[in-house]
Design a protein around this motif. Structure first.
Motif, PDB file in Angstrom:
ATOM      1  N   ARG A   1       5.147   0.036   2.779  1.00 14.92           N
ATOM      2  CA  ARG A   1       4.202   0.995   2.857  1.00 14.92           C
ATOM      3  C   ARG A   1       3.301   1.164   1.468  1.00 14.92           C
ATOM      4  O   ARG A   1       2.132   1.272   1.449  1.00 14.92           O
ATOM      5  CB  ARG A   1       4.472   2.137   3.313  1.00 14.92           C
ATOM      6  N   GLU A   2       4.330   1.281   0.519  1.00 17.56           N
ATOM      7  CA  GLU A   2       3.790   1.378  -0.866  1.00 17.56           C
ATOM      8  C   GLU A   2       2.953   0.194  -1.050  1.00 17.56           C
ATOM      9  O   GLU A   2       1.873   0.546  -1.879  1.00 17.56           O
ATOM     10  CB  GLU A   2       4.900   1.810  -1.900  1.00 17.56           C
ATOM     11  N   GLN A   3       3.459  -0.960  -0.958  1.00 15.14           N
ATOM     12  CA  GLN A   3       2.389  -2.281  -1.397  1.00 15.14           C
ATOM     13  C   GLN A   3       1.361  -2.086  -0.461  1.00 15.14           C
ATOM     14  O   GLN A   3       0.333  -2.518  -1.225  1.00 15.14           O
ATOM     15  CB  GLN A   3       3.477  -3.439  -1.074  1.00 15.14           C
ATOM     16  N   ARG A   4       1.162  -1.939   0.824  1.00 18.78           N
ATOM     17  CA  ARG A   4       0.034  -1.727   1.430  1.00 18.78           C
ATOM     18  C   ARG A   4      -0.922  -0.575   0.981  1.00 18.78           C
ATOM     19  O   ARG A   4      -2.132  -1.073   0.841  1.00 18.78           O
ATOM     20  CB  ARG A   4       0.349  -1.225   3.070  1.00 18.78           C
ATOM     21  N   ILE A   5      -0.494   0.398   0.426  1.00 19.82           N
ATOM     22  CA  ILE A   5      -1.340   1.350  -0.068  1.00 19.82           C
ATOM     23  C   ILE A   5      -1.840   0.884  -1.499  1.00 19.82           C
ATOM     24  O   ILE A   5      -3.186   1.031  -1.457  1.00 19.82           O
ATOM     25  CB  ILE A   5      -0.641   2.580  -0.308  1.00 19.82           C
ATOM     26  N   LYS A   6      -1.112   0.239  -2.242  1.00 16.54           N
ATOM     27  CA  LYS A   6      -1.728  -0.536  -3.461  1.00 16.54           C
ATOM     28  C   LYS A   6      -2.495  -1.584  -3.050  1.00 16.54           C
ATOM     29  O   LYS A   6      -3.576  -1.477  -3.868  1.00 16.54           O
ATOM     30  CB  LYS A   6      -0.294  -0.927  -4.089  1.00 16.54           C
ATOM     31  N   LEU A   7      -2.518  -2.379  -2.175  1.00 14.51           N
ATOM     32  CA  LEU A   7      -3.456  -3.344  -1.808  1.00 14.51           C
ATOM     33  C   LEU A   7      -4.807  -2.854  -1.516  1.00 14.51           C
ATOM     34  O   LEU A   7      -5.737  -3.127  -1.823  1.00 14.51           O
ATOM     35  CB  LEU A   7      -2.716  -3.989  -0.731  1.00 14.51           C
ATOM     36  N   ARG A   8      -4.523  -1.663  -0.572  1.00  9.25           N
ATOM     37  CA  ARG A   8      -5.764  -1.024   0.030  1.00  9.25           C
ATOM     38  C   ARG A   8      -6.759  -0.430  -1.202  1.00  9.25           C
ATOM     39  O   ARG A   8      -7.831  -0.516  -1.075  1.00  9.25           O
ATOM     40  CB  ARG A   8      -5.246  -0.149   0.806  1.00  9.25           C
ATOM     41  N   ASN A   9      -5.811   0.030  -2.217  1.00  8.37           N
ATOM     42  CA  ASN A   9      -6.619   0.838  -3.067  1.00  8.37           C
ATOM     43  C   ASN A   9      -7.295  -0.086  -4.292  1.00  8.37           C
ATOM     44  O   ASN A   9      -8.055   0.315  -5.029  1.00  8.37           O
ATOM     45  CB  ASN A   9      -5.521   2.024  -3.943  1.00  8.37           C
ATOM     46  N   ALA A  10      -6.655  -1.292  -4.316  1.00  6.53           N
ATOM     47  CA  ALA A  10      -7.112  -2.489  -5.242  1.00  6.53           C
ATOM     48  C   ALA A  10      -8.455  -2.830  -4.934  1.00  6.53           C
ATOM     49  O   ALA A  10      -9.123  -3.668  -5.650  1.00  6.53           O
ATOM     50  CB  ALA A  10      -6.111  -3.472  -5.191  1.00  6.53           C
ATOM     51  N   LYS A  11      -8.918  -2.546  -3.503  1.00  3.67           N
ATOM     52  CA  LYS A  11     -10.393  -2.972  -3.354  1.00  3.67           C
ATOM     53  C   LYS A  11     -11.531  -2.452  -3.719  1.00  3.67           C
ATOM     54  O   LYS A  11     -11.431  -1.301  -4.122  1.00  3.67           O
ATOM     55  CB  LYS A  11     -10.228  -3.126  -1.610  1.00  3.67           C
TER      56      LYS A  11
END
Length: 155
Positions: free
Chosen positions: A145-155
């Motif tokens: 989940r933390e990785q998903r959030i990190k990827l989503r915020n990197a956009k």
């Protein structure tokens, strides 16, 4: 809201791979498999939450071994992590040789579903009962989940 143990809401569904499900190599097409994975995951999340769900993300789908036309494929879904309104479901795919009984894992995926009402507004989902059996997977789900959030915020 009562806590639930994911094992009680595990889903298994089986399909025979028909020629119309395959690509030009006679293997189950990736798109058809992803469709089945999404359906198995949605059923699992719906049973666990007792609500309608929508697919929020598909983190990872592995295609480790081809699945041939005529093979019996079983998809097994289990909730691995829950948040306030979302659930991560792991789907394992296997094939069984009906002649020998040998079972072989071919694919796996993690999908996140959100419980929703009729207006598609998010709804709370039950907490998960953690024991030695599922606690490690839950903790790994927190990291995913933390990785998903990190990827989503990197956009």
């Amino acid at each position: 809201m009562d806590k639930k143990h994911p094992k009680e809401y595990m889903v298994q569904m089986s399909q025979i791979v028909m020629p119309a499900d395959t690509n030009h190599f006679g293997n189950l097409s990736g798109g058809k498999l992803m469709h089945w994975i999404d359906i198995c995951g949605a059923q699992t999340a719906m049973l666990y939450s007792a609500e309608n769900v929508v697919t929020a993300s598909i983190d990872r789908v592995t295609f480790d071994k081809p699945i041939k036309s005529g093979q019996i494929t079983t998809l097994t879904g289990i909730v691995t992590w829950v948040g306030k309104t979302s659930m991560e479901v792991k789907i394992d795919v296997s094939v069984k040789d009906y002649r020998t009984g040998k079972i072989e894992t071919t694919n796996s995926a993690y999908i996140v579903f959100v419980a929703v009402d009729e207006n598609l507004s998010p709804l709370a989902v039950p907490s998960m009962i953690l024991d030695g059996e599922n606690e490690k997977e839950f903790n790994e789900g927190v990291k995913r989940r933390e990785q998903r959030i990190k990827l989503r915020n990197a956009k």
